[in-house]
Design a protein around this motif. Structure first.
Motif, short mmCIF file in Angstrom:
data_model
loop_
_atom_site.label_atom_id
_atom_site.label_comp_id
_atom_site.label_asym_id
_atom_site.label_seq_id
_atom_site.Cartn_x
_atom_site.Cartn_y
_atom_site.Cartn_z
N GLY A 145 0.82 -1.21 0.00
CA GLY A 145 0.00 0.00 0.00
C GLY A 145 0.85 1.26 0.00
O GLY A 145 0.58 2.22 -0.72
N LEU A 146 1.91 1.26 0.82
CA LEU A 146 2.82 2.40 0.83
C LEU A 146 3.61 2.52 -0.47
O LEU A 146 3.87 3.63 -0.95
CB LEU A 146 3.79 2.29 2.01
CG LEU A 146 3.18 2.53 3.39
CD1 LEU A 146 4.20 2.23 4.48
CD2 LEU A 146 2.68 3.96 3.50
N LEU A 147 3.96 1.39 -1.07
CA LEU A 147 4.63 1.42 -2.37
C LEU A 147 3.73 2.07 -3.42
O LEU A 147 4.17 2.91 -4.19
CB LEU A 147 5.02 0.00 -2.80
CG LEU A 147 5.64 -0.13 -4.19
CD1 LEU A 147 6.98 0.58 -4.26
CD2 LEU A 147 5.79 -1.59 -4.57
N PHE A 148 2.46 1.68 -3.44
CA PHE A 148 1.52 2.29 -4.38
C PHE A 148 1.43 3.79 -4.15
O PHE A 148 1.44 4.58 -5.10
CB PHE A 148 0.13 1.65 -4.22
CG PHE A 148 -0.88 2.17 -5.21
CD1 PHE A 148 -1.07 1.54 -6.41
CD2 PHE A 148 -1.63 3.31 -4.92
CE1 PHE A 148 -1.99 2.02 -7.33
CE2 PHE A 148 -2.56 3.80 -5.82
CZ PHE A 148 -2.74 3.15 -7.03
N TRP A 149 1.34 4.21 -2.88
CA TRP A 149 1.24 5.62 -2.56
C TRP A 149 2.47 6.38 -3.06
O TRP A 149 2.36 7.46 -3.63
CB TRP A 149 1.08 5.81 -1.05
CG TRP A 149 1.01 7.25 -0.66
CD1 TRP A 149 -0.10 8.06 -0.70
CD2 TRP A 149 2.08 8.07 -0.19
NE1 TRP A 149 0.23 9.32 -0.29
CE2 TRP A 149 1.56 9.36 0.04
CE3 TRP A 149 3.41 7.84 0.07
CZ2 TRP A 149 2.33 10.41 0.49
CZ3 TRP A 149 4.19 8.88 0.53
CH2 TRP A 149 3.65 10.15 0.73
N CYS A 150 3.67 5.81 -2.85
CA CYS A 150 4.91 6.46 -3.28
C CYS A 150 4.99 6.56 -4.80
O CYS A 150 5.40 7.60 -5.33
CB CYS A 150 6.12 5.71 -2.75
SG CYS A 150 6.36 5.86 -0.98
N ILE A 151 4.59 5.52 -5.52
CA ILE A 151 4.63 5.56 -6.98
C ILE A 151 3.61 6.57 -7.50
O ILE A 151 3.90 7.33 -8.43
CB ILE A 151 4.37 4.15 -7.58
CG1 ILE A 151 5.43 3.16 -7.11
CG2 ILE A 151 4.31 4.20 -9.10
CD1 ILE A 151 6.84 3.49 -7.52
N ALA A 152 2.43 6.60 -6.90
CA ALA A 152 1.44 7.61 -7.30
C ALA A 152 1.98 9.02 -7.04
O ALA A 152 1.81 9.92 -7.86
CB ALA A 152 0.13 7.38 -6.54
#
Length: 194
Positions: A145-152
Motif C-alpha cells: 500500500g505504501l509502495l503504491f502511494w509512493c509511486i502515485a
C-alpha cells in the motif's frame, strides 16, 4: 486520481514528438545503456544466487536452479538486445539541432525537449528499496500500500489520502488472492503479529 502534465506520465505525452535532452556522444550512450546495465546487474545477482544455492543431492530435473537460470539467461539476452538498440539509435540519430531544423523545413512541429524528472525517479527507486526492506516488518498489505502511494506520488498524484486508500485496497485484494485463494503465503508483518 488526477495527474498534472508530467513528462514521466504517459498521458502527458501521447501524440507528441519528444526529444530527451542530453548532450551528444558519451552522455547519450550512457543514458541508452542504463537499463541494459541494470538488467545485467540483476541477472548477475541471480546467477550468484544460483551458483551458491544448496541443492539436495537427490533433486530431480528441473530442480530449483532451472527456472532462475532461464530468467537470468532471458535478462542477459534482453540486456544485449537493448544495448545493441541503444548503440544503433545513437549512431543513426542525427544531432538534435539538425533534426529540429529538418522538422521546421518540412513544416512539422519540432520534437519538444524534455528532461528526466529526477525527483520522480528518486521517489520510484527509493520506494522500491524501502518496500524490499520493510516487507517482512510491515507485511504485504501495508508495504505494498505504501509502495503504491509512493509511486502515485512520483507520478504527480494530487490526492495523497485517496492514493493511500487505493493502494491499501489493492494490496489487500492481492493478499487475499495469493494467501487465501491460491495458498501462497505473503508476509503478514505487524498485522499478523510477525
Amino acid at each position: 486520481m488526477s495527474f498534472p502534465a508530467n513528462p514521466t506520465s504517459a498521458s502527458a505525452v501521447v501524440g507528441e514528438r519528444l526529444r530527451l535532452v542530453s548532450g551528444p556522444g558519451l552522455a547519450a550512450l550512457l543514458k541508452g545503456l542504463t537499463m541494459p546495465l541494470v538488467l545485467v546487474g540483476f541477472a548477475t545477482y541471480l546467477v550468484v544466487g544460483i551458483v551458491t544455492m544448496r541443492v539436495p543431492e537427490g533433486a530431480a530435473f528441473p530442480g530449483p536452479q532451472f527456472f532462475p537460470g532461464i530468467i537470468a539467461a532471458g535478462l542477459y539476452a534482453f540486456a544485449a538486445v537493448l544495448a545493441v538498440g541503444a548503440i544503433r539509435e545513437i549512431r543513426a540519430t542525427p544531432d538534435a539541432l539538425t533534426a529540429e531544423l529538418e522538422a521546421e523545413r518540412a513544416g512539422e512541429e519540432p520534437p519538444r525537449p524534455v528532461r528526466v524528472d529526477l525527483r520522480s525517479f528518486a521517489w520510484v527507486v527509493l520506494s522500491f528499496l524501502a518496500f524490499a526492506f520493510l516487507l517482512e516488518i510491515l507485511g504485504w498489505i501495508l508495504a505494498a500500500g505504501l509502495l503504491f502511494w509512493c509511486i502515485a506520488r512520483a507520478f504527480g498524484a494530487t490526492r495523497p489520502v485517496q492514493s493511500l486508500i487505493v493502494g491499501l485496497t489493492l494490496s489487500s485484494l492481492a493478499y487475499i488472492g495469493f494467501d487465501m485463494a491460491l495458498g501462497m503465503p505473503l508476509p503478514s508483518g505487524i498485522l499478523g503479529g510477525f
